[in-house]
Design a protein around this motif. Structure first.
Motif, PDB file in Angstrom:
ATOM      1  N   ASP A 156     101.857  17.042  63.526  1.00  0.00           N
ATOM      2  CA  ASP A 156     102.346  18.413  63.413  1.00  0.00           C
ATOM      3  C   ASP A 156     103.497  18.618  64.403  1.00  0.00           C
ATOM      4  O   ASP A 156     103.321  18.458  65.616  1.00  0.00           O
ATOM      5  CB  ASP A 156     101.183  19.361  63.720  1.00  0.00           C
ATOM      6  N   ALA A 157     104.694  18.948  63.875  1.00  0.00           N
ATOM      7  CA  ALA A 157     105.851  19.240  64.735  1.00  0.00           C
ATOM      8  C   ALA A 157     106.314  20.686  64.539  1.00  0.00           C
ATOM      9  O   ALA A 157     107.495  20.995  64.644  1.00  0.00           O
ATOM     10  CB  ALA A 157     106.975  18.262  64.440  1.00  0.00           C
ATOM     11  N   SER A 158     105.332  21.549  64.224  1.00  0.00           N
ATOM     12  CA  SER A 158     105.672  22.964  64.069  1.00  0.00           C
ATOM     13  C   SER A 158     105.938  23.589  65.445  1.00  0.00           C
ATOM     14  O   SER A 158     105.628  23.000  66.493  1.00  0.00           O
ATOM     15  CB  SER A 158     104.538  23.709  63.362  1.00  0.00           C
ATOM     16  N   GLY A 159     106.510  24.798  65.430  1.00  0.00           N
ATOM     17  CA  GLY A 159     106.916  25.436  66.687  1.00  0.00           C
ATOM     18  C   GLY A 159     105.782  25.630  67.668  1.00  0.00           C
ATOM     19  O   GLY A 159     105.995  25.582  68.887  1.00  0.00           O
ATOM     20  N   SER A 160     104.559  25.842  67.181  1.00  0.00           N
ATOM     21  CA  SER A 160     103.425  26.082  68.089  1.00  0.00           C
ATOM     22  C   SER A 160     103.096  24.881  68.955  1.00  0.00           C
ATOM     23  O   SER A 160     102.406  25.002  69.978  1.00  0.00           O
ATOM     24  CB  SER A 160     102.195  26.499  67.282  1.00  0.00           C
ATOM     25  N   MET A 161     103.554  23.682  68.576  1.00  0.00           N
ATOM     26  CA  MET A 161     103.278  22.477  69.380  1.00  0.00           C
ATOM     27  C   MET A 161     104.106  22.461  70.667  1.00  0.00           C
ATOM     28  O   MET A 161     103.941  21.582  71.505  1.00  0.00           O
ATOM     29  CB  MET A 161     103.572  21.219  68.557  1.00  0.00           C
ATOM     30  N   ASN A 162     105.002  23.474  70.827  1.00  0.00           N
ATOM     31  CA  ASN A 162     105.768  23.586  72.079  1.00  0.00           C
ATOM     32  C   ASN A 162     104.996  24.332  73.164  1.00  0.00           C
ATOM     33  O   ASN A 162     105.460  24.434  74.297  1.00  0.00           O
ATOM     34  CB  ASN A 162     107.093  24.322  71.825  1.00  0.00           C
ATOM     35  N   ALA A 163     103.819  24.802  72.813  1.00  0.00           N
ATOM     36  CA  ALA A 163     103.030  25.540  73.792  1.00  0.00           C
ATOM     37  C   ALA A 163     102.688  24.644  74.974  1.00  0.00           C
ATOM     38  O   ALA A 163     102.433  23.461  74.836  1.00  0.00           O
ATOM     39  CB  ALA A 163     101.764  26.071  73.141  1.00  0.00           C
ATOM     40  N   LYS A 164     102.684  25.253  76.165  1.00  0.00           N
ATOM     41  CA  LYS A 164     102.413  24.517  77.389  1.00  0.00           C
ATOM     42  C   LYS A 164     100.938  24.111  77.466  1.00  0.00           C
ATOM     43  O   LYS A 164     100.048  24.836  77.029  1.00  0.00           O
ATOM     44  CB  LYS A 164     102.765  25.362  78.609  1.00  0.00           C
ATOM     45  N   ASN A 165     100.722  22.936  78.060  1.00  0.00           N
ATOM     46  CA  ASN A 165      99.360  22.446  78.259  1.00  0.00           C
ATOM     47  C   ASN A 165      99.271  21.836  79.645  1.00  0.00           C
ATOM     48  O   ASN A 165     100.195  21.965  80.455  1.00  0.00           O
ATOM     49  CB  ASN A 165      98.995  21.453  77.158  1.00  0.00           C
ATOM     50  N   GLN A 166      98.231  21.123  79.962  1.00  0.00           N
ATOM     51  CA  GLN A 166      98.010  20.613  81.305  1.00  0.00           C
ATOM     52  C   GLN A 166      99.104  19.658  81.770  1.00  0.00           C
ATOM     53  O   GLN A 166      99.514  19.680  82.921  1.00  0.00           O
ATOM     54  CB  GLN A 166      96.645  19.898  81.370  1.00  0.00           C
ATOM     55  N   ASN A 167      99.556  18.786  80.880  1.00  0.00           N
ATOM     56  CA  ASN A 167     100.542  17.758  81.243  1.00  0.00           C
ATOM     57  C   ASN A 167     101.808  17.905  80.404  1.00  0.00           C
ATOM     58  O   ASN A 167     102.295  16.951  79.819  1.00  0.00           O
ATOM     59  CB  ASN A 167      99.948  16.357  81.074  1.00  0.00           C
ATOM     60  N   GLY A 168     102.327  19.123  80.324  1.00  0.00           N
ATOM     61  CA  GLY A 168     103.517  19.370  79.517  1.00  0.00           C
ATOM     62  C   GLY A 168     103.155  20.167  78.294  1.00  0.00           C
ATOM     63  O   GLY A 168     102.181  20.930  78.274  1.00  0.00           O
ATOM     64  N   THR A 169     103.900  19.986  77.222  1.00  0.00           N
ATOM     65  CA  THR A 169     103.607  20.701  75.980  1.00  0.00           C
ATOM     66  C   THR A 169     102.558  19.959  75.167  1.00  0.00           C
ATOM     67  O   THR A 169     102.241  18.794  75.431  1.00  0.00           O
ATOM     68  CB  THR A 169     104.878  20.838  75.129  1.00  0.00           C
TER      69      THR A 169
END
Length: 454
Positions: A156-169
């Protein structure tokens, strides 16, 4: 006195005349009943010289040996449980006193020849091959084992995959986890990566562009360096056409793949209006019937419900992960599952090899024993009948037949023994060979996944 003498003379003449008539009458009667000599009846047909009948020979693609041809003869009327020594003796009484050795042998054999044909057919058609068919852990049967497995990743390369997480997006963590997974793949496997949502943006104006595009960004071997280059160029941008990505994945699976597992890594639900459940079912029914596993990356409850249905339609499983570490843990669990599966495959294969080998060995032993037992019984009865012809009927040539039946019994017994032994040994060695194949390959696969996982 003169009268008395005259009377006596007359009486004497009358008596003499009567005696003469009696003798004449007696002689005539004797001539009317001539004497006949009583002769012993001879059998109208010499049954011991009749040609024996044989069972139909099995089609083996080879010529039968001399002993095999002999053992396909139909049994005598007094063989097996039908043996009756008194009936046999009565029948042999029809042999003439001057019967030669061949006639005596044929007569006895035609009466008591045992039925060896079933055992002989078993040996003629005996196949000591040990064939074991255990479904491999990649869901494909053994004959496809030499072919490679294919792993298809839909990212999945939709826009929501840009959300921040523990080690980056989320996208960064997904890329790292995919690279780690690729390093653990078997060397002969192939890989494809198809992305969706990477075109346009999440804006309404770009929906058609984004929903209408999926792209295979990598295909080839499990080469993590090349995969890293392909993934580095990828950016999360648009919408989520999961259904379209699934429908186009069938084009990514090589025709010579023995098995295929599809992994869908997504953080959300279908947003382009297609039906991913229906597409998953279609893909699962294609060709080699790939298994579709769904990895939900930080998805909400609504997305989990939908993605679980997609996984079920694709005969796979849904797993929820919240971070790179959990995604990597998922891959580790997958390989632990494969290690366990190969261990079970190995154990089942070895068990079946043992069972089938033992079954063949028992068949070889039982068949050989039956032939040997019948040959001994036949010879014992032949000895009994030879003794009768020699000692009671005083047939001059009867004693010389014993050696012929002894040689016959020896030949049949040795055929049963040696054929049984050869087939037993072949079955044992073949079973042992298959057992070792499962043992060695099972251990090699288990070790391969162990080193890739830990």
């Amino acid at each position: 006195m003169k009268k008395l003498m005259t009377f006596l003379c007359s009486a004497a003449i009358i008596l003499a005349g009567c005696g003469s008539d009696d003798k004449k009458e007696t002689g005539e009667k004797a001539d009317a009943a001539p004497r006949h000599d009583v002769k012993k009846e001879e059998p109208t047909e010499q049954w011991w010289n009749e040609e024996p009948e044989y069972y139909k020979k099995p089609d083996t693609g080879r010529e039968l040996t001399e002993i095999e041809n002999q053992l396909m003869r139909k049994p005598g009327p007094l063989s097996g449980d039908h043996y009756d020594v008194q009936k046999a003796k009565k029948k042999l009484d029809e042999l003439p006193k001057d019967a030669n050795k061949d006639e005596i042998e044929r007569a006895i054999l035609s009466l008591i020849h045992e039925d060896y044909h079933e055992e002989t057919k078993t040996f003629i058609k005996f196949d000591p091959s040990v064939n074991v068919n255990v479904n491999r852990p990649d869901q494909k049967s053994e004959e496809l084992a030499a072919k490679k497995s294919h792993f298809a990743i839909l990212l999945d390369a939709s826009g929501s995959m840009n959300a921040k997480n523990q080690n980056g997006t989320r996208m960064d963590e997904a890329k790292d986890a995919i690279n780690s997974f690729i390093e653990t793949l078997p060397g002969n496997s192939t890989l494809s990566i198809r992305v969706y949502g990477h075109k346009g943006s999440s804006a309404d104006k770009d929906k058609e562009l984004s929903c209408g595009n999926t792209e295979r960004i990598y295909e080839g071997g499990a080469d993590s360096a090349k995969v890293t280059v392909a993934l580095d160029k990828l950016q999360a941008k648009g919408w989520t056409p999961i259904g379209k990505a699934l429908s186009e994945t069938k084009n990514d699976i090589p025709e010579d793949a023995a098995a295929s597992i599809v992994y869908v890594v997504s953080d959300g639900i279908e947003t382009c209006g297609s039906d991913p459940v229906a597409e998953a079912k279609k893909l699962a029914d294609e060709g080699i019937q790939p298994i579709i596993n769904i990895i939900g990356f930080q998805v909400d409850n609504e997305a989990q419900t939908l993605l679980k249905k997609v996984a079920e339609a694709g005969n796979g499983e849904f797993s929820y992960v919240d971070s790179k570490q959990e995604l990597e843990k998922y891959w580790e669990e997958e390989y632990q599952r494969m290690m366990d599966a190969w261990d079970e495959w190995k154990a089942e294969g070895m068990k079946q090899a043992d069972e089938k080998s033992e079954e063949l060995m028992n068949l070889a032993t039982e068949t050989g024993n039956s032939i040997m037992d019948k040959s001994e019984l036949e010879f014992k009865r032949a000895e009994e009948l030879i003794a009768y012809l020699e000692e009671e009927r005083k047939l001059e040539n009867a004693g010389d037949v014993w050696s012929r039946f002894y040689d016959r019994q020896t030949d049949i017994w040795q055929y049963g023994y040696h054929t049984s032994t050869d087939n037993w040994q072949d079955s044992y060695h073949n079973g042992n060979g298959v057992w070792r194949e499962f043992y060695n390959e099972g251990n090699a696969k288990w070790t391969e996944y162990y080193h890739k996982t830990y």
